[in-house]
Design a protein around this motif. Sequence first.
Motif, PDB file in Angstrom:
ATOM      1  N   LYS A 230       4.561  -9.228   7.138  1.00  0.00           N
ATOM      2  CA  LYS A 230       5.898  -9.696   7.527  1.00  0.00           C
ATOM      3  C   LYS A 230       5.835 -11.014   8.278  1.00  0.00           C
ATOM      4  CE  LYS A 230       9.639  -8.443  10.738  1.00  0.00           C
ATOM      5  NZ  LYS A 230      10.176  -7.369  11.611  1.00  0.00           N
ATOM      6  N   ASN A 240       9.461  -4.996   2.805  1.00  0.00           N
ATOM      7  CA  ASN A 240       9.848  -3.757   2.125  1.00  0.00           C
ATOM      8  C   ASN A 240      11.155  -3.914   1.354  1.00  0.00           C
ATOM      9  OD1 ASN A 240      11.604  -3.919   4.267  1.00  0.00           O
ATOM     10  ND2 ASN A 240      11.407  -1.763   4.878  1.00  0.00           N
ATOM     11  N   ASN A 243       9.033  -4.439  -4.516  1.00  0.00           N
ATOM     12  CA  ASN A 243       7.701  -4.028  -4.904  1.00  0.00           C
ATOM     13  C   ASN A 243       6.906  -5.246  -5.328  1.00  0.00           C
ATOM     14  OD1 ASN A 243       8.301  -1.291  -4.483  1.00  0.00           O
ATOM     15  ND2 ASN A 243       9.106  -1.067  -6.567  1.00  0.00           N
ATOM     16  N   SER A 270      -2.654   2.987   5.698  1.00  0.00           N
ATOM     17  CA  SER A 270      -1.305   3.143   5.159  1.00  0.00           C
ATOM     18  C   SER A 270      -1.251   4.404   4.309  1.00  0.00           C
ATOM     19  CB  SER A 270      -0.925   1.930   4.303  1.00  0.00           C
ATOM     20  OG  SER A 270       0.320   2.139   3.662  1.00  0.00           O
ATOM     21  N   ILE A 272       0.817   4.567   1.890  1.00  0.00           N
ATOM     22  CA  ILE A 272       1.347   4.091   0.609  1.00  0.00           C
ATOM     23  C   ILE A 272       0.185   3.707  -0.308  1.00  0.00           C
ATOM     24  CG2 ILE A 272       2.798   2.375  -0.515  1.00  0.00           C
ATOM     25  CD1 ILE A 272       4.273   2.093   2.207  1.00  0.00           C
ATOM     26  N   ILE A 291       2.438  -2.355  -6.023  1.00  0.00           N
ATOM     27  CA  ILE A 291       2.388  -1.957  -4.611  1.00  0.00           C
ATOM     28  C   ILE A 291       3.822  -1.577  -4.240  1.00  0.00           C
ATOM     29  CG2 ILE A 291       1.737  -2.622  -2.285  1.00  0.00           C
ATOM     30  CD1 ILE A 291      -0.604  -2.721  -4.247  1.00  0.00           C
ATOM     31  N   LEU A 293       6.350  -0.973  -2.085  1.00  0.00           N
ATOM     32  CA  LEU A 293       6.807  -1.068  -0.694  1.00  0.00           C
ATOM     33  C   LEU A 293       8.328  -1.040  -0.552  1.00  0.00           C
ATOM     34  CD1 LEU A 293       4.438  -3.717   0.947  1.00  0.00           C
ATOM     35  CD2 LEU A 293       4.072  -1.281   0.535  1.00  0.00           C
ATOM     36  N   LYS A 294       9.053  -1.185  -1.652  1.00  0.00           N
ATOM     37  CA  LYS A 294      10.510  -1.299  -1.545  1.00  0.00           C
ATOM     38  C   LYS A 294      11.115  -0.048  -0.911  1.00  0.00           C
ATOM     39  CE  LYS A 294      14.633  -2.672  -4.109  1.00  0.00           C
ATOM     40  NZ  LYS A 294      15.168  -3.130  -5.418  1.00  0.00           N
ATOM     41  N   LYS A 296      10.366   1.330   1.833  1.00  0.00           N
ATOM     42  CA  LYS A 296       9.433   2.171   2.586  1.00  0.00           C
ATOM     43  C   LYS A 296       9.385   1.757   4.057  1.00  0.00           C
ATOM     44  CE  LYS A 296       8.078   4.395  -1.086  1.00  0.00           C
ATOM     45  NZ  LYS A 296       6.770   4.142  -1.713  1.00  0.00           N
ATOM     46  N   ILE A 298       7.184   0.826   7.044  1.00  0.00           N
ATOM     47  CA  ILE A 298       5.837   0.278   7.193  1.00  0.00           C
ATOM     48  C   ILE A 298       5.649  -0.062   8.674  1.00  0.00           C
ATOM     49  CG2 ILE A 298       4.197  -1.449   6.336  1.00  0.00           C
ATOM     50  CD1 ILE A 298       6.195  -1.860   3.992  1.00  0.00           C
ATOM     51  N   GLU A 301       3.850  -3.202   9.695  1.00  0.00           N
ATOM     52  CA  GLU A 301       4.484  -4.427   9.187  1.00  0.00           C
ATOM     53  C   GLU A 301       3.528  -5.285   8.359  1.00  0.00           C
ATOM     54  OE1 GLU A 301       6.189  -6.281  12.678  1.00  0.00           O
ATOM     55  OE2 GLU A 301       8.018  -5.101  12.470  1.00  0.00           O
ATOM     56  N   TYR A 303       0.158  -4.852   5.062  1.00  0.00           N
ATOM     57  CA  TYR A 303      -0.443  -3.966   4.072  1.00  0.00           C
ATOM     58  C   TYR A 303      -1.629  -4.682   3.459  1.00  0.00           C
ATOM     59  CZ  TYR A 303      -0.752  -0.741   0.074  1.00  0.00           C
ATOM     60  OH  TYR A 303      -1.181   0.177  -0.841  1.00  0.00           O
TER      61      TYR A 303
END
Length: 486
Positions: A230, A240, A243, A270, A272, A291, A293-294, A296, A298, A301, A303
Amino acid sequence: MTLSIRNIYQQQGISFPVISIKQNHEMHFGLPTSIKKAHSVFSSKNDGNGFKCGCRKSNSLKLVILPKILTKEFGEVVPSWVSAAKRDSRTGAQIRTIKGVLTQSRISGTDFPLRPWHHSYDWNYFVKTDKQFFYLNSPANGKYDAKNKIAVMECEWDSKFVPLWSLPMPGDRIQVTGRWIYDCGHPKNGKHRSEIHPPKAVVSFREETDLFSGNKGLSRANQAIVYINKKGGYINQKINDQNYTFDLYLPPKPSVSSIPKFKVKKMIASAINPIIIPFPSDDPKLLRVTIPLKGKNIPSENYGVIISGGWSDPKGIDAKHIKKVTVAVREAVFKKDKDPDGIIFKKQDEWYLYVGINGRWRLFESMDKGKRTLNHKVVLHLHKTQHVKISTNGYEADPIHDILGKSVGLSSKVASSSSLNSQERKTAGEGIRKGFLKLGTDLLEGGDIENDKIGFVNATFPSGKRSTNSVVTSNLGDYQITVNIT
């Protein structure tokens, strides 16, 4: 001729044996769009005019740092980076993805030092973009050739938020997702460079060997090094909200009966997991990776994973051609005096050197000129078709390094907004002035307060041509390294 999405990609020189039209299309537009709009994007040029997006001229903000002694112009850093999508009706969204090949991977060392502009120096990814991403390049970008759709885009990420394990090597393929901007600080004939700055996701690819379940010994593997964060430095970006998809091509098969294998190493804890699907299903050439992440949560912040893709090899066919190789960058000799002694005081150089061996990087800090021991040692297991790659780069620090990342109490808006009013720019100017006054007497000595650029080394040692001891000189001739390979 009937125009189709396939036709449009073929016009860009993109082959289709294993390409995902949908995946590539979404990198440009997010959701599927019309054929007419796709054709408009790929066939039109970026004009590179950052002034129309909010960049200012250098003389638009003059600051008296020390009355009658030092006046400097800072118009180009307030703001520094404005959205290139602001006036681009072809795409609209600020977040874009590019793919290509790295020509350079190195630290900047000469960035504007104060926060919010920088927490540390940027790591620069110089990407020779694939043809379908050429339209995102400005005419001010490196190697720009509109006829052949060739250009090098510089992608910059504040190195405070980029771990060493994620750094790629020159020559690696790479995919970068992040904020598409004009860099206001480097106008060239009225044009501004376009960049991804900062990225929020970088995926780089390299050749390795790995041990897959059921195999007899090591076998060839292609790896994807995935890093998502992030934090970008002067601005943060949601990670997030989407994806992240890419294709990891597989190495040559050891035998006709081999089937795809893969493994995932989590570099950041993680829950995920990547979604990995061999593609095409009837005769796989690659692993299609998502990956997810949408939407999700986290907490960290960020990955990070390293994904290895290869083949089943129960008879150990590949293993017969894999050897252990120990690589060490033993020492560096810094030959040029970057900070000559004064009449009264002796000055010490401060060389900062990044050393990468096949993607394993180390940073050596604050070294004086002369011979310096490094002993960066890496043990590799390489197939006879794979090479040892060594890359070095860095900078020599001067007084301005002492205020790197110092906060001057300003909002990140002063670095990134295209709509700053006169009062906001004036306030930013006062903050900059106070930041530079922290340099104290260095401002009065009349010497060079800026960091010095140093050369880089990019060396490849193919199998069978490796020397036990090699001395390699940087491109500027200002230092050399000693490499030992056994």
